[in-house]
Design a protein around this motif. Sequence first.
Motif, mmCIF file in Angstrom:
data_model
loop_
_atom_site.group_PDB
_atom_site.id
_atom_site.type_symbol
_atom_site.label_atom_id
_atom_site.label_comp_id
_atom_site.label_asym_id
_atom_site.label_seq_id
_atom_site.Cartn_x
_atom_site.Cartn_y
_atom_site.Cartn_z
ATOM 1 N N ASN A 8 7.782 11.570 -44.602
ATOM 2 C CA ASN A 8 6.467 12.045 -43.933
ATOM 3 C C ASN A 8 7.025 13.737 -43.798
ATOM 4 N N GLU A 9 7.797 13.872 -43.426
ATOM 5 C CA GLU A 9 8.229 15.351 -43.055
ATOM 6 C C GLU A 9 8.470 16.905 -44.255
ATOM 7 N N LYS A 10 9.345 15.870 -45.223
ATOM 8 C CA LYS A 10 9.755 16.307 -46.289
ATOM 9 C C LYS A 10 9.002 17.473 -47.668
ATOM 10 N N GLY A 11 9.168 18.358 -47.823
ATOM 11 C CA GLY A 11 8.013 19.374 -48.342
ATOM 12 C C GLY A 11 6.937 19.749 -47.348
ATOM 13 N N LEU A 12 7.193 19.854 -45.659
ATOM 14 C CA LEU A 12 5.608 20.302 -45.183
ATOM 15 C C LEU A 12 5.802 21.661 -44.993
ATOM 16 N N TRP A 13 5.060 22.246 -45.391
ATOM 17 C CA TRP A 13 4.763 23.219 -44.561
ATOM 18 C C TRP A 13 4.177 23.597 -42.879
ATOM 19 N N LYS A 14 4.535 24.903 -42.174
ATOM 20 C CA LYS A 14 3.901 24.815 -41.108
ATOM 21 C C LYS A 14 3.283 26.120 -41.573
ATOM 22 N N LEU A 15 2.081 25.783 -40.677
ATOM 23 C CA LEU A 15 0.491 27.609 -41.306
ATOM 24 C C LEU A 15 0.442 26.889 -39.054
ATOM 25 N N SER A 16 0.858 28.909 -38.786
ATOM 26 C CA SER A 16 0.433 29.226 -37.417
ATOM 27 C C SER A 16 -0.769 30.218 -38.018
ATOM 28 N N VAL A 17 -1.819 29.891 -37.028
ATOM 29 C CA VAL A 17 -2.166 31.253 -37.456
ATOM 30 C C VAL A 17 -3.217 31.635 -36.145
ATOM 31 N N ASP A 18 -3.720 33.043 -35.541
ATOM 32 C CA ASP A 18 -4.514 33.806 -34.678
ATOM 33 C C ASP A 18 -4.963 34.722 -34.841
ATOM 34 N N GLY A 19 -6.478 34.736 -34.298
ATOM 35 C CA GLY A 19 -7.684 35.918 -35.065
ATOM 36 C C GLY A 19 -7.411 36.847 -33.548
ATOM 37 N N SER A 20 -8.125 37.579 -33.647
ATOM 38 C CA SER A 20 -8.506 38.425 -32.592
ATOM 39 C C SER A 20 -9.462 39.144 -32.653
ATOM 40 N N SER A 21 -10.042 39.573 -31.669
ATOM 41 C CA SER A 21 -11.333 40.493 -31.611
ATOM 42 C C SER A 21 -11.703 41.059 -30.170
ATOM 43 N N CYS A 22 -11.764 42.755 -29.972
ATOM 44 C CA CYS A 22 -12.060 43.500 -29.562
ATOM 45 C C CYS A 22 -13.077 43.985 -29.616
ATOM 46 N N ALA A 23 -13.601 45.130 -28.836
ATOM 47 C CA ALA A 23 -15.065 45.570 -29.237
ATOM 48 C C ALA A 23 -15.176 47.072 -30.142
#
Length: 110
Positions: A8-23
Amino acid sequence: MEDDPSENEKGLWKLSVDGSSCASESGAGLVLTSPDGWTLGYALRFGFKATNNEAEWEALIARLTIAKNLEVQKIEVSSDSQLVVGLVNEKYEAREDSMAKYLAHVQSLK
């Protein structure tokens, strides 16, 4: 000694995302890791004012678009946004029209 990844892990890509907003501005950080361990990192600055939730969605959409262009077949996505994760995993229901539209767009990229 290297671990032999499960089928199941063969060929698995991992994606991490983090969005941010300020004034004054909004943006996102993205990291995509290949099965071989190399990473692609991106920092995005949005040309529009976004809420924190919108920044999280925009980050996810940007990364999924990049992954699609790289012809990634299997991907595991992580985000610190409980709302985005809950909506994508169908544990939450989109109550706002804007969240429903973001969810539909992400579903179309899957």
